[in-house]
Design a protein around this motif. Sequence first.
Motif, PDB file in Angstrom:
ATOM      1  N   ASP A  15       2.470  -2.098   9.628  1.00  0.00           N
ATOM      2  CA  ASP A  15       3.539  -1.549  10.402  1.00  0.00           C
ATOM      3  C   ASP A  15       3.862  -2.653  11.475  1.00  0.00           C
ATOM      4  O   ASP A  15       4.053  -2.679  12.683  1.00  0.00           O
ATOM      5  CB  ASP A  15       3.150  -0.474  11.126  1.00  0.00           C
ATOM      6  CG  ASP A  15       2.069  -0.520  12.047  1.00  0.00           C
ATOM      7  OD1 ASP A  15       0.996  -1.330  11.596  1.00  0.00           O
ATOM      8  OD2 ASP A  15       1.858   0.172  13.025  1.00  0.00           O
ATOM      9  N   TYR A  25      -0.227   7.170   1.526  1.00  0.00           N
ATOM     10  CA  TYR A  25       0.104   5.846   1.025  1.00  0.00           C
ATOM     11  C   TYR A  25      -0.809   5.278  -0.275  1.00  0.00           C
ATOM     12  O   TYR A  25      -0.248   4.808  -1.213  1.00  0.00           O
ATOM     13  CB  TYR A  25      -0.235   4.664   2.085  1.00  0.00           C
ATOM     14  CG  TYR A  25      -1.648   4.112   2.305  1.00  0.00           C
ATOM     15  CD1 TYR A  25      -2.089   3.276   1.471  1.00  0.00           C
ATOM     16  CD2 TYR A  25      -2.203   4.816   3.216  1.00  0.00           C
ATOM     17  CE1 TYR A  25      -3.523   2.859   1.650  1.00  0.00           C
ATOM     18  CE2 TYR A  25      -3.849   4.366   3.694  1.00  0.00           C
ATOM     19  CZ  TYR A  25      -4.304   3.503   2.735  1.00  0.00           C
ATOM     20  OH  TYR A  25      -5.523   3.185   3.067  1.00  0.00           O
ATOM     21  N   LYS A  26      -2.084   6.089  -0.215  1.00  0.00           N
ATOM     22  CA  LYS A  26      -2.905   5.702  -1.377  1.00  0.00           C
ATOM     23  C   LYS A  26      -2.326   6.160  -2.667  1.00  0.00           C
ATOM     24  O   LYS A  26      -2.329   5.612  -3.924  1.00  0.00           O
ATOM     25  CB  LYS A  26      -4.408   6.306  -1.118  1.00  0.00           C
ATOM     26  CG  LYS A  26      -5.084   5.413  -0.020  1.00  0.00           C
ATOM     27  CD  LYS A  26      -6.558   6.020  -0.043  1.00  0.00           C
ATOM     28  CE  LYS A  26      -6.934   5.541   1.167  1.00  0.00           C
ATOM     29  NZ  LYS A  26      -8.334   6.219   1.806  1.00  0.00           N
ATOM     30  N   THR A  55       7.045   2.263   2.528  1.00  0.00           N
ATOM     31  CA  THR A  55       6.443   2.764   3.851  1.00  0.00           C
ATOM     32  C   THR A  55       5.128   2.005   4.346  1.00  0.00           C
ATOM     33  O   THR A  55       4.899   0.921   3.932  1.00  0.00           O
ATOM     34  CB  THR A  55       5.888   4.353   3.581  1.00  0.00           C
ATOM     35  OG1 THR A  55       5.723   4.714   4.953  1.00  0.00           O
ATOM     36  CG2 THR A  55       5.043   4.428   2.681  1.00  0.00           C
ATOM     37  N   THR A  56       4.391   2.268   5.180  1.00  0.00           N
ATOM     38  CA  THR A  56       3.420   1.670   5.883  1.00  0.00           C
ATOM     39  C   THR A  56       1.956   2.386   5.607  1.00  0.00           C
ATOM     40  O   THR A  56       1.739   3.400   4.943  1.00  0.00           O
ATOM     41  CB  THR A  56       3.476   1.366   7.446  1.00  0.00           C
ATOM     42  OG1 THR A  56       3.379   2.897   7.924  1.00  0.00           O
ATOM     43  CG2 THR A  56       4.828   0.886   7.907  1.00  0.00           C
ATOM     44  N   TYR A  57       1.032   1.479   5.622  1.00  0.00           N
ATOM     45  CA  TYR A  57      -0.485   2.080   5.626  1.00  0.00           C
ATOM     46  C   TYR A  57      -0.853   3.164   6.542  1.00  0.00           C
ATOM     47  O   TYR A  57      -1.755   3.738   6.680  1.00  0.00           O
ATOM     48  CB  TYR A  57      -1.548   0.893   5.839  1.00  0.00           C
ATOM     49  CG  TYR A  57      -1.529  -0.151   4.687  1.00  0.00           C
ATOM     50  CD1 TYR A  57      -2.274   0.367   3.373  1.00  0.00           C
ATOM     51  CD2 TYR A  57      -0.969  -1.231   4.721  1.00  0.00           C
ATOM     52  CE1 TYR A  57      -2.160  -0.729   2.257  1.00  0.00           C
ATOM     53  CE2 TYR A  57      -0.775  -2.340   3.620  1.00  0.00           C
ATOM     54  CZ  TYR A  57      -1.677  -1.792   2.422  1.00  0.00           C
ATOM     55  OH  TYR A  57      -1.357  -2.679   1.235  1.00  0.00           O
ATOM     56  N   ILE A  90       3.913  -0.751  -0.034  1.00  0.00           N
ATOM     57  CA  ILE A  90       3.468  -0.297   1.198  1.00  0.00           C
ATOM     58  C   ILE A  90       3.130  -1.603   2.023  1.00  0.00           C
ATOM     59  O   ILE A  90       2.611  -2.677   1.461  1.00  0.00           O
ATOM     60  CB  ILE A  90       1.913   0.194   1.029  1.00  0.00           C
ATOM     61  CG1 ILE A  90       2.029   1.522  -0.003  1.00  0.00           C
ATOM     62  CG2 ILE A  90       1.171   0.792   2.523  1.00  0.00           C
ATOM     63  CD1 ILE A  90       2.838   2.602   0.453  1.00  0.00           C
ATOM     64  N   ILE A 131       0.589   6.873  -3.418  1.00  0.00           N
ATOM     65  CA  ILE A 131       1.958   5.972  -3.536  1.00  0.00           C
ATOM     66  C   ILE A 131       1.614   4.538  -4.345  1.00  0.00           C
ATOM     67  O   ILE A 131       2.079   4.229  -5.371  1.00  0.00           O
ATOM     68  CB  ILE A 131       2.886   5.722  -2.272  1.00  0.00           C
ATOM     69  CG1 ILE A 131       3.373   7.182  -1.842  1.00  0.00           C
ATOM     70  CG2 ILE A 131       3.881   4.778  -2.795  1.00  0.00           C
ATOM     71  CD1 ILE A 131       3.844   6.932  -0.509  1.00  0.00           C
ATOM     72  N   LEU A 132       0.662   4.019  -3.617  1.00  0.00           N
ATOM     73  CA  LEU A 132       0.095   2.823  -4.353  1.00  0.00           C
ATOM     74  C   LEU A 132      -0.761   2.912  -5.626  1.00  0.00           C
ATOM     75  O   LEU A 132      -0.399   2.139  -6.466  1.00  0.00           O
ATOM     76  CB  LEU A 132      -1.245   2.317  -3.561  1.00  0.00           C
ATOM     77  CG  LEU A 132      -0.763   1.204  -2.493  1.00  0.00           C
ATOM     78  CD1 LEU A 132      -1.934   0.883  -1.550  1.00  0.00           C
ATOM     79  CD2 LEU A 132       0.146   0.149  -2.926  1.00  0.00           C
TER      80      LEU A 132
END
Length: 191
Positions: free
Chosen positions: A140, A126-127, A119-121, A137, A129-130
Amino acid sequence: KTFYNKFPYLKNKKFLLFLGRFHEKKGCKILINSLKKLSNKNIKINVLFAGPNNKNKNELINLSKKYGLEKRIFWSDVIINDFKWGAILASSGMVLSSRGENFGVSLVESLRFARPVFTTYKVNIYKEILDAKAGFISKDNPDDFSLILEKFYKFKNSELKILSINAYKCFKKNFDLSVGKNNFLNLINKN
């Protein structure tokens, strides 16, 4: 019925899954343009796009045909219940190249089934996931998004297994409502 009864053309194929509306903010064009960039490098990634029929979907189908990606991109109407869970389990991961997302429900559903996410920021989880190393990540745009898909494509099976384990751990730590840590509610309130 199983997922492969409905989608026999995906049997024995490694594929990524997009679940959602075909709205501009979901970044479907970013994903299709990323796949085009990869096909120019002879990197072939399959994607199943599942979502409601509308004008945007038809435009995306035409774009994928224009790029010669009809053997890589597969289309479905909305899939729900057992077919949705089957699609997630059959996939290698979930893609959401979004331009803006408050939460990303399909990503959390994927994490629940130990599937990594791409996915994207611009997606507000996203944090998490990271931090969990549960996916990749990017910014976009097609240039950056194609790089995370290429990275995934080049992963060995052992690396993918670790990514899958991390995906499930990410779900358990941050999004599992049965865990009484209130992490999920804190995350929603943060957004």
